[in-house]
Structure formats: structure tokens, C-alpha cells
Design an enzyme around this catalytic site. Structure first.
Site, PDB file in Angstrom:
ATOM      1  N   SER A 130       0.931  -1.272  -0.066  1.00 55.33           N
ATOM      2  CA  SER A 130       0.053  -0.015   0.028  1.00 55.33           C
ATOM      3  C   SER A 130       0.809   1.227   0.134  1.00 55.33           C
ATOM      4  O   SER A 130       0.462   2.278   0.725  1.00 55.33           O
ATOM      5  CB  SER A 130      -1.138  -0.157   1.110  1.00 55.33           C
ATOM      6  OG  SER A 130      -2.027  -0.773   1.079  1.00 55.33           O
ATOM      7  N   ASP A 176      -6.726  -0.611   2.937  1.00 52.23           N
ATOM      8  CA  ASP A 176      -5.247   0.152   2.747  1.00 52.23           C
ATOM      9  C   ASP A 176      -5.311   1.468   3.139  1.00 52.23           C
ATOM     10  O   ASP A 176      -4.606   1.855   4.189  1.00 52.23           O
ATOM     11  CB  ASP A 176      -4.921   0.226   1.374  1.00 52.23           C
ATOM     12  CG  ASP A 176      -5.131  -0.893   0.292  1.00 52.23           C
ATOM     13  OD1 ASP A 176      -4.953  -2.108   1.054  1.00 52.23           O
ATOM     14  OD2 ASP A 176      -5.031  -0.971  -0.737  1.00 52.23           O
TER      15      ASP A 176
HETATM   16  C1  GLA Z   1      -5.813  -4.538  -2.070  1.00 48.20           C
HETATM   17  C2  GLA Z   1      -6.975  -3.803  -2.092  1.00 48.20           C
HETATM   18  C3  GLA Z   1      -7.741  -3.935  -0.714  1.00 48.20           C
HETATM   19  C4  GLA Z   1      -8.196  -4.996  -0.609  1.00 48.20           C
HETATM   20  C5  GLA Z   1      -6.876  -6.227  -0.774  1.00 48.20           C
HETATM   21  C6  GLA Z   1      -7.301  -7.494  -0.785  1.00 48.20           C
HETATM   22  O1  GLA Z   1      -4.741  -4.198  -1.211  1.00 48.20           O
HETATM   23  O2  GLA Z   1      -6.514  -2.421  -2.248  1.00 48.20           O
HETATM   24  O3  GLA Z   1      -8.773  -2.986  -0.706  1.00 48.20           O
HETATM   25  O4  GLA Z   1      -9.020  -5.549  -1.393  1.00 48.20           O
HETATM   26  O5  GLA Z   1      -6.181  -5.955  -2.232  1.00 48.20           O
HETATM   27  O6  GLA Z   1      -7.621  -7.865   0.532  1.00 48.20           O
END
Ligand code: GLA
Length: 393
Positions: A130, A176
Site C-alpha cells: 500500500s 489500505d
Molecule cells: C488490495 C485492495 C484492498 C483489498 C486487498 C485484498 O490491497 O486495495 O482494498 O481488497 O487488495 O484484501
């Protein structure tokens, strides 16, 4: 000079070189790792998530006009735009996290002011930790600091998700941004993606989360992520037609699911089964981590990975190699996928005293097994997005 002081000094020097004066305001926001609850967020489910001690820093100085200038020290790239005409940058993807935050904050009525900024991150990019949410939340806090208003952490997260969905064009859930905005030092968060609230989930002393990056490419935008999401929505819609209290898979009990599973297309049934099971594992893992119950932690994470592989189909061969490697390494209690899957980072729970031999083992064994050198990061939960005073040199 310690590391944060060196980082602040380097950023200050680069800021002065570019803008001719010193930065006045600093904000930061961390990356995150999810410990349980893959793909449950957009199904209104639960997630056990944690900030990491790798973050994005923004150093800035207010301007008198309505221009925002942001220079990425990591990329050596710059974006400039007016707060009166905020449009996506077709050439620089990263710039759209900055512009997107400006756009959603403006639309929400916050009084934005222009600034010159320099950005630096220690969150690995494109690894599933993230870095984009960290950038959004740090930039959001900078707009707050420069504009002289206050914004609640949950609202900042929701606006960040909106920027990502509608400005950047990635259909992510709330996980995230929420974790980066609300996360705390010293504990994980048990997040309810429906109510967008969380409770603290402490991890027993002696257990450290170690992130192991498979270093295989993962693409979130326009990838299988959207397909999984659509399959979940298809499943939820099927149950919603039969049960008026259902809007998302969160509302489907195991009993109702089993009564209708055979009527669903096979892939949809498997996706739904995984989400129901994964969702149930989230509070169970939170309890096991707090209690330090190694056996339960191992069983729950093993079941999560098996479901990700067989039912949700978000694993790739390098993830299987990494999982086996982590599980065979000294001090490893348990391991599983992280993020959206399809490569990227994975997470292991490791006995604190054994981190060094764990890291050595994974580095050597994964490299010979997968032909790729992994990156390995033992992490600690750190505070959510905030303004801060940089450490003096
Ligand atoms: C990514 C997305 C989140 C979530 C994850 C899986 O990080 O941005 O919102 O859906 O995948 O859990």
C-alpha cells in the site's frame, strides 16, 4: 546521525535545492500488511490489518497562490497543477494520488491552499504494501496542515478510497487507506469494512511479523482483482434475491450458502465459499495472535492460503515456493499471502529471537528455488498518518 534524522536532512536539502527555501510542514503515513481477510473488504467483511514501520514523508511549504508542486525524490519526477483545475496526469501515474486527494478534498468542501512539496517513501512500491495509500494519506494530511482545517482519520481514509476509485481508477476496498490513516503503534487492527470501524488487536510478545516479497509482478488495476470482485457481487446478488437482509457476502451465513451453493456457477460458488471462510478466520486469528496460540495461528493461516490457492485462485507458483520456504525456516510459526495476491509480498509470523536465521534461510532458499532474490522486512506496527516534527540532525 540516526536514520530518521538523515532522511529528514536529505529531504530538506533536496527541498531547498528545488524550491530555494526550507520546508515548514511535515506529514507521514505508513504502509500496511494484512494478516487475515484477503478480499473480504469489498464484501463488507472483517480484516486483521497492521501498519508497518515503513512510511511516506511529505515535506512542504505553503504558497501564496493555488498551485501545488510535488517532487518525488524516489522517482526524480515532478507534478504541478492548479487547485482550480484538477485533472488526472495521463503520463505520471504516481502524480494522480496527489491530484486525486486534492480533487476529493476539494469536492468535499475543504479549503485547500497551494504548496511546494517533496515526497520520499520507504514503503516498497508495487509490492502489495500500500505505497499508494501511504502517499494518499500523507498528502491528505499535508492539505489539512496547509489549509488549516482538521479532518477525521476515518473520513480521510474514505476520501482516499474515493480518490483511488474515481480519480486513479482502481476499484479497491477501504482496507489500505483505513489502515494507513487509523493504524497504531503496538497493535494490529480488527477492521469491520461495513461499519468502517476497528478495534485494537494486540499481538502477543515474542511474535514478529516478517514480510517476504516474492518480487514477482502484480498488477492491481485492470487485473483479476476486478473479476474476483464481480464474481462476489454476482454471488451476493443471488442471495439478495432470496433473502431480503442480504446486500453483501458478509450477510450470507454458511447455512444459507450450503443450501444454494450447487445452484451457483462453479467459480462463483468457490469465490463465495472462500470469502465466507476467510471472514470467519479473521476474528479467530485476532484472538489467537493476542493469546499467542501458535497452533491456532498456524492452522488458520494454512487454511487461508489453501483457500486463496484452491477457491479464490489468487496465488502464483512463486507464492507457493515462498510459502514452503517461510514455513521451513527457523522460528516460523505460520505464513500466508498478503495484499491482493498474484505475487507481491507475503507475511510470516516468526519467533522474535529467531528473526535473523529466518531471514537468512528465506533469502538463500527462495533465491535457489525461484531464481529471484526476495526482499525481507521484519516489521513493527507504527502510528497512522499524521503531522510530525522531523528529528534534528
Ligand atoms: C488490495 C485492495 C484492498 C483489498 C486487498 C485484498 O490491497 O486495495 O482494498 O481488497 O487488495 O484484501
Amino acid at each position: 546521525m540516526n536514520e530518521p534524522a538523515r532522511r529528514a536532512a536529505e529531504m530538506s536539502a533536496a527541498f531547498s535545492a528545488r524550491y530555494g527555501n526550507a520546508p515548514q510542514l511535515w506529514t507521514r503515513a505508513p504502509g500496511r500488511v494484512d494478516l487475515m481477510g484477503s478480499h473480504t473488504d469489498y464484501n463488507h467483511g472483517f480484516i486483521l490489518s497492521m501498519t508497518i514501520d515503513r512510511d511516506t514523508w511529505v515535506a512542504a511549504r505553503p504558497r501564496q497562490d493555488r498551485t501545488v508542486s510535488a517532487l518525488s525524490l524516489d522517482l526524480g519526477a515532478e507534478t504541478n497543477f492548479s487547485l482550480d483545475a484538477i485533472a488526472p496526469d495521463p503520463e505520471q501515474h504516481w502524480a494522480n494520488y496527489v491530484r486525486g486527494m486534492a480533487s476529493v478534498l476539494c469536492d468535499a468542501g475543504y479549503p485547500l491552499r497551494g504548496f511546494d512539496a517533496l515526497i520520499h517513501t520507504t514503503v516498497p512500491v508495487s509490492a502489495g504494501l500500500s505505497s499508494s495509500a501511504a502517499l494518499e494519506m500523507a498528502v491528505g494530511r499535508m492539505f489539512e496542515a496547509v489549509g488549516g482545517f482538521t479532518i477525521d482519520a476515518v473520513e480521510l481514509a474514505v476520501l482516499g478510497q474515493r480518490a483511488e476509485n474515481h480519480f486513479v481508477g482502481v476499484a479497491c476496498g477501504i482496507l489500505d487507506q483505513y489502515t494507513s490513516a487509523v493504524g497504531k503503534a503496538g497493535c494490529a487492527l480488527l477492521l469491520d469494512a461495513r461499519t468502517i470501524t476497528s478495534s485494537d488487536a494486540p499481538i502477543a510478545d515474542g511474535i514478529t511479523v516478517v514480510i517476504c516479497d516474492t518480487r514477482t509482478k502484480r498488477e492491481l488495476a485492470g487485473s483479476e482483482y476486478g473479476v474476483r470482485r464481480a464474481q462476489c457481487e454476482q454471488g451476493a446478488a443471488y442471495f439478495a434475491r432470496r433473502y431480503p437482509d442480504v446486500t453483501h457476502l458478509r450477510d450470507v451465513s454458511f447455512e444459507r450458502f450450503e443450501a444454494h451453493a450447487a445452484e451457483l456457477p462453479d467459480a462463483v460458488a468457490r469465490r463465495c465459499r472462500y470469502i465466507l471462510e476467510e471472514n470467519a478466520r479473521v476474528p479467530a486469528l485476532a484472538a489467537a495472535l493476542t493469546a499467542g496460540d501458535h497452533i491456532a495461528i498456524h492452522q488458520l493461516t494454512a487454511a487461508s492460503f489453501a483457500g486463496a490457492r484452491d477457491l479464490y485462485e489468487i496465488t502464483i507458483p512463486e507464492m507457493e515456493i515462498m510459502l514452503k520456504t517461510m514455513l521451513a525456516a527457523p522460528g516460523c510459526i505460520a505464513a500466508r499471502q498478503a495484499g491482493a495476491g498474484f505475487g507481491g509480498c507475503m507475511a510470516a509470523f516468526v519467533i522474535k529471537e529467531r528473526i535473523e536465521p529466518f531471514v537468512d534461510f528465506v533469502a538463500n532458499t527462495y533465491t535457489s528455488g525461484a531464481g529471484i532474490e526476495p526482499r525481507i522486512y521484519p516489521v513493527q506496527p507504527s502510528p497512522g498518518a499524521s503531522r510530525f516534527t522531523p528529528p534534528a540532525a
